[in-house]
Design a protein around this motif. Structure first.
Motif, PDB file in Angstrom:
ATOM      1  N   PRO A  45       0.827  -1.202   0.000  1.00 41.27           N
ATOM      2  CA  PRO A  45       0.000   0.000   0.000  1.00 41.27           C
ATOM      3  C   PRO A  45       0.863   1.253   0.000  1.00 41.27           C
ATOM      4  O   PRO A  45       1.981   1.216   0.538  1.00 41.27           O
ATOM      5  CB  PRO A  45      -0.802  -0.132   1.306  1.00 41.27           C
ATOM      6  N   PRO A  46       0.408   2.344  -0.623  1.00 40.25           N
ATOM      7  CA  PRO A  46      -0.898   2.536  -1.244  1.00 40.25           C
ATOM      8  C   PRO A  46      -0.944   2.162  -2.715  1.00 40.25           C
ATOM      9  O   PRO A  46      -1.941   2.409  -3.384  1.00 40.25           O
ATOM     10  CB  PRO A  46      -1.112   4.037  -1.082  1.00 40.25           C
ATOM     11  N   SER A 193       1.043   5.127   4.314  1.00 43.96           N
ATOM     12  CA  SER A 193      -0.221   4.492   3.948  1.00 43.96           C
ATOM     13  C   SER A 193      -0.482   3.258   4.795  1.00 43.96           C
ATOM     14  O   SER A 193      -1.620   3.012   5.220  1.00 43.96           O
ATOM     15  CB  SER A 193      -0.216   4.122   2.467  1.00 43.96           C
ATOM     16  N   ALA A 194       0.566   2.480   5.070  1.00 45.99           N
ATOM     17  CA  ALA A 194       0.408   1.292   5.907  1.00 45.99           C
ATOM     18  C   ALA A 194      -0.041   1.678   7.313  1.00 45.99           C
ATOM     19  O   ALA A 194      -0.856   0.981   7.931  1.00 45.99           O
ATOM     20  CB  ALA A 194       1.716   0.512   5.960  1.00 45.99           C
ATOM     21  N   ILE A 195       0.477   2.795   7.827  1.00 42.07           N
ATOM     22  CA  ILE A 195       0.056   3.282   9.149  1.00 42.07           C
ATOM     23  C   ILE A 195      -1.440   3.602   9.132  1.00 42.07           C
ATOM     24  O   ILE A 195      -2.191   3.236  10.048  1.00 42.07           O
ATOM     25  CB  ILE A 195       0.859   4.530   9.544  1.00 42.07           C
ATOM     26  N   GLU A 196      -1.888   4.277   8.081  1.00 42.58           N
ATOM     27  CA  GLU A 196      -3.304   4.640   7.993  1.00 42.58           C
ATOM     28  C   GLU A 196      -4.186   3.408   7.885  1.00 42.58           C
ATOM     29  O   GLU A 196      -5.317   3.392   8.380  1.00 42.58           O
ATOM     30  CB  GLU A 196      -3.526   5.571   6.805  1.00 42.58           C
ATOM     31  N   GLN A 197      -3.664   2.356   7.205  1.00 46.32           N
ATOM     32  CA  GLN A 197      -4.426   1.117   7.103  1.00 46.32           C
ATOM     33  C   GLN A 197      -4.594   0.463   8.475  1.00 46.32           C
ATOM     34  O   GLN A 197      -5.667  -0.031   8.818  1.00 46.32           O
ATOM     35  CB  GLN A 197      -3.716   0.148   6.154  1.00 46.32           C
ATOM     36  N   ARG A 198      -3.521   0.473   9.261  1.00 52.16           N
ATOM     37  CA  ARG A 198      -3.551  -0.195  10.571  1.00 52.16           C
ATOM     38  C   ARG A 198      -4.194   0.675  11.647  1.00 52.16           C
ATOM     39  O   ARG A 198      -4.764   0.172  12.614  1.00 52.16           O
ATOM     40  CB  ARG A 198      -2.128  -0.556  11.010  1.00 52.16           C
ATOM     41  N   HIS A 199      -4.080   2.005  11.481  1.00 52.04           N
ATOM     42  CA  HIS A 199      -4.592   2.935  12.492  1.00 52.04           C
ATOM     43  C   HIS A 199      -5.456   3.989  11.780  1.00 52.04           C
ATOM     44  O   HIS A 199      -5.026   5.135  11.591  1.00 52.04           O
ATOM     45  CB  HIS A 199      -3.443   3.608  13.240  1.00 52.04           C
ATOM     46  N   TRP A 250      -4.402   8.609  -3.269  1.00 47.27           N
ATOM     47  CA  TRP A 250      -3.596   7.538  -2.680  1.00 47.27           C
ATOM     48  C   TRP A 250      -2.325   8.030  -1.995  1.00 47.27           C
ATOM     49  O   TRP A 250      -1.808   7.366  -1.096  1.00 47.27           O
ATOM     50  CB  TRP A 250      -3.240   6.512  -3.749  1.00 47.27           C
ATOM     51  N   LEU A 251      -1.769   9.163  -2.430  1.00 43.09           N
ATOM     52  CA  LEU A 251      -0.504   9.646  -1.880  1.00 43.09           C
ATOM     53  C   LEU A 251      -0.656  10.915  -1.054  1.00 43.09           C
ATOM     54  O   LEU A 251       0.300  11.352  -0.419  1.00 43.09           O
ATOM     55  CB  LEU A 251       0.503   9.879  -3.012  1.00 43.09           C
ATOM     56  N   GLY A 252      -1.816  11.539  -1.121  1.00 41.77           N
ATOM     57  CA  GLY A 252      -2.068  12.712  -0.301  1.00 41.77           C
ATOM     58  C   GLY A 252      -1.522  14.001  -0.863  1.00 41.77           C
ATOM     59  O   GLY A 252      -1.515  15.022  -0.169  1.00 41.77           O
TER      60      GLY A 252
END
Length: 260
Positions: A45-46, A193-199, A250-252
């Protein structure tokens, strides 16, 4: 933000290349068979990952959908990893690779590259309420970074006034930010992105871009018609604003000026 071009009639995720049809990697054959096989990541991700509905999602997935839609053919996704994404092209298991692929002199010897379709950001991330949109505004801010990483080098060069706390791996860097030890952290967009997926409730936003190493579509050499068609689709997507929309989603951040 949902993209309208995601609504193709049928998209299948091919986990192994053995289930992919064995026809030549050529635009004429793609059009004749009405199928394009595209190598994508599903663990990064992302750019590509498997969502809660067990369907592939991400910037690279959306880009593959866009190209298939513009060609008017069915999309067949082939899940790949970083080590085999070029090999799948060379062994005719896919027609294209859309897998956060950077252009290097070594890769350019064996495959061709489209014009760039996406940025790949190294950036500083922090709480939404923190004002820091320039390198100068990072002065005095406490930023976590992985020791010896590209982001570490970039911070030293671009934001010498920042208070940098170094950790031995990405997990330590991320944990320092999440636990409130630092106000910010520096990483690639994939880590953020991985942080946002988990949190999903984390208070985090992209603050300052440190560097941009764009992504390209890869294809076999000796396919000038396929290369020209993919380039035409990407260039039109830039004009239409689709590339910027994907990057923001996806990247902000907008894609900005991407190299040809």
């Amino acid at each position: 933000m949902k993209r309208k071009f995601l609504a193709l009639g049928f998209v299948s995720l091919v986990v192994t290349a053995l289930s992919a049809p064995a026809f030549a990697d050529d635009l004429a054959d793609i059009m004749a068979h009405h199928v394009i096989r595209v190598a994508v990541p599903t663990d990064y991700p992302p750019f590509g990952f498997v969502g809660p509905d067990m369907k592939p999602k991400g910037l690279d997935i959306d880009m593959a959908n866009l190209i298939a839609q513009k060609l008017g053919v069915q999309l067949q996704l082939v899940s790949v990893t970083a080590p085999n994404r070029v090999a799948y092209l060379q062994t005719n298991k896919t027609d294209l690779t859309i897998s956060s692929l950077g252009k290097t002199p070594e890769r350019a010897k064996v495959i061709d590259f489209s014009v760039a379709y996406s940025p790949f950001f190294d950036a500083v991330f922090g709480s939404k309420g923190i004002q820091a949109s320039t390198f100068g505004e990072l002065t005095g801010k406490v930023i976590a970074v992985t020791r010896g990483s590209m982001q570490d080098d970039e911070l030293q060069r671009l934001a010498p006034g920042a208070i940098v706390k170094r950790f031995d791996d990405n997990n330590g860097t991320v944990a320092a930010f999440l636990s409130g030890q630092t106000q910010m952290f520096a990483s690639g967009t994939a880590v953020a992105s991985a942080i946002e997926q988990r949190h999903p409730d984390v208070d985090m936003a992209l603050k300052v871009v440190l560097s941009n190493a764009p992504c390209y579509v890869g294809m076999n050499k000796g396919e000038p018609q396929l290369l020209a068609k993919v380039n035409q689709i990407i260039r039109q997507a830039k004009i239409d604003g689709d590339i910027d929309k994907l990057s923001k989603q996806w990247l902000g951040a907008p894609a900005g000026s991407l190299p040809e």
